[in-house]
Design a protein around this motif. Structure first.
Motif, mmCIF file in Angstrom:
data_model
loop_
_atom_site.group_PDB
_atom_site.id
_atom_site.type_symbol
_atom_site.label_atom_id
_atom_site.label_comp_id
_atom_site.label_asym_id
_atom_site.label_seq_id
_atom_site.Cartn_x
_atom_site.Cartn_y
_atom_site.Cartn_z
ATOM 1 N N UNK A 152 77.968 70.300 39.967
ATOM 2 C CA UNK A 152 78.467 70.823 38.931
ATOM 3 C C UNK A 152 77.454 70.237 37.814
ATOM 4 N N UNK A 153 77.236 68.776 37.934
ATOM 5 C CA UNK A 153 76.707 68.221 36.682
ATOM 6 C C UNK A 153 74.980 68.326 36.639
ATOM 7 N N UNK A 154 74.563 68.783 35.582
ATOM 8 C CA UNK A 154 73.108 68.608 35.496
ATOM 9 C C UNK A 154 72.308 67.602 35.856
ATOM 10 N N UNK A 155 72.794 66.477 35.206
ATOM 11 C CA UNK A 155 72.219 65.066 35.526
ATOM 12 C C UNK A 155 72.537 64.694 37.076
ATOM 13 N N UNK A 156 73.435 64.827 37.492
ATOM 14 C CA UNK A 156 73.864 64.721 38.901
ATOM 15 C C UNK A 156 72.687 65.330 39.998
ATOM 16 N N UNK A 157 72.569 66.695 39.580
ATOM 17 C CA UNK A 157 71.662 67.668 40.150
ATOM 18 C C UNK A 157 70.419 66.958 40.126
ATOM 19 N N UNK A 158 69.893 66.817 39.056
ATOM 20 C CA UNK A 158 68.658 66.220 38.747
ATOM 21 C C UNK A 158 68.326 64.747 39.674
ATOM 22 N N UNK A 159 69.265 64.165 39.785
ATOM 23 C CA UNK A 159 69.189 62.446 40.077
ATOM 24 C C UNK A 159 69.285 63.087 41.977
ATOM 25 N N UNK A 216 80.615 60.892 45.790
ATOM 26 C CA UNK A 216 79.797 61.288 44.696
ATOM 27 C C UNK A 216 80.159 62.617 44.256
ATOM 28 N N UNK A 217 80.516 63.508 45.318
ATOM 29 C CA UNK A 217 81.381 64.902 45.145
ATOM 30 C C UNK A 217 82.194 64.875 44.414
ATOM 31 N N UNK A 218 83.257 63.868 44.762
ATOM 32 C CA UNK A 218 84.659 63.927 43.880
ATOM 33 C C UNK A 218 84.345 63.576 42.360
ATOM 34 N N UNK A 219 83.288 62.683 42.222
ATOM 35 C CA UNK A 219 82.980 62.220 40.657
ATOM 36 C C UNK A 219 82.364 63.350 40.108
ATOM 37 N N UNK A 220 81.355 64.127 40.822
ATOM 38 C CA UNK A 220 80.964 65.403 39.875
ATOM 39 C C UNK A 220 81.900 66.415 39.825
#
Length: 196
Positions: free
Chosen positions: A101-108, A134-138
């Motif tokens: 979901x998170x654009x920042x997470x996707x990029x990293x 990480x998935x739960x945090x996202x």
């Protein structure tokens, strides 16, 4: 998919796919019913649990299942680095980040996946995409962002609902100010006449 290369033993499969990746149609996954049957007949029987998902690559669970299958094969058959196959798995969408979901997470995550792919480490790619915390945090971050958006939308709705009343109050205040200024000017003129 093997580009005509003969594969007899299970240990030959992944290196053959890695070599075939250079000329492969990377929109297609590097597995089909023939390769699945070969894996069932030649590889470890514990891998068969992932094979029913090969009919469809539509959902996240199916894609991760196929990625895990290749990771297990690489781990058990120890063919070494497989950068061609790893990059093929990314190109065909089996190792994608679109459902994060998170654009920042996707990029990293995308950067980490590309690094793991260039290192030829399919297991590392599977671990990155199958990271429960990480998935739960996202997911939690997405829920918090959605709650904030709902809060802002509610505040905007209240402002919009209240706009006519505030407009009316502003008009009234404007009239009062104009009237007061007029009275003050009249009073000033009267005082000026009285002093003469």
């Amino acid at each position: 998919l093997l580009a005509g290369r003969p594969v007899i033993r299970a240990a030959e499969l992944l290196p053959a796919l890695d070599d075939a990746a250079a000329a492969a149609d990377r929109t297609r996954p590097p597995i089909d019913s023939h390769i699945a049957a070969f894996i069932v007949s030649r590889a470890d029987a514990t891998l068969a649990g992932d094979l029913p998902h090969l009919a469809s690559f539509a959902g996240e669970a199916e894609r991760l299942s196929v990625l895990r299958l290749f990771a297990r094969l690489q781990n058990r058959l120890s063919p070494g680095r497989l950068p061609g196959l790893a990059n093929w798995l990314i190109a065909c969408g089996l190792a994608g980040v679109s459902d994060w979901r998170s654009q920042r997470t996707r990029a990293a995550l995308q950067d980490s996946l590309l690094q793991a792919a260039s290192d030829g480490q399919i297991g590392r790619m599977a671990d990155l995409l199958n990271d429960g915390p990480a998935r739960a945090a996202d997911e939690k971050g997405a829920e918090q962002a959605a709650a904030r958006i709902r809060s802002l939308e509610a505040a905007l709705a209240r402002i919009t609902e209240d706009a006519p009343r505030r407009h009316q109050a502003a008009q009234f205040l404007g009239h009062e100010l104009v009237t007061g200024a007029g009275l003050l000017a009249s009073l000033g003129a009267a005082v000026a006449l009285a002093i003469r």
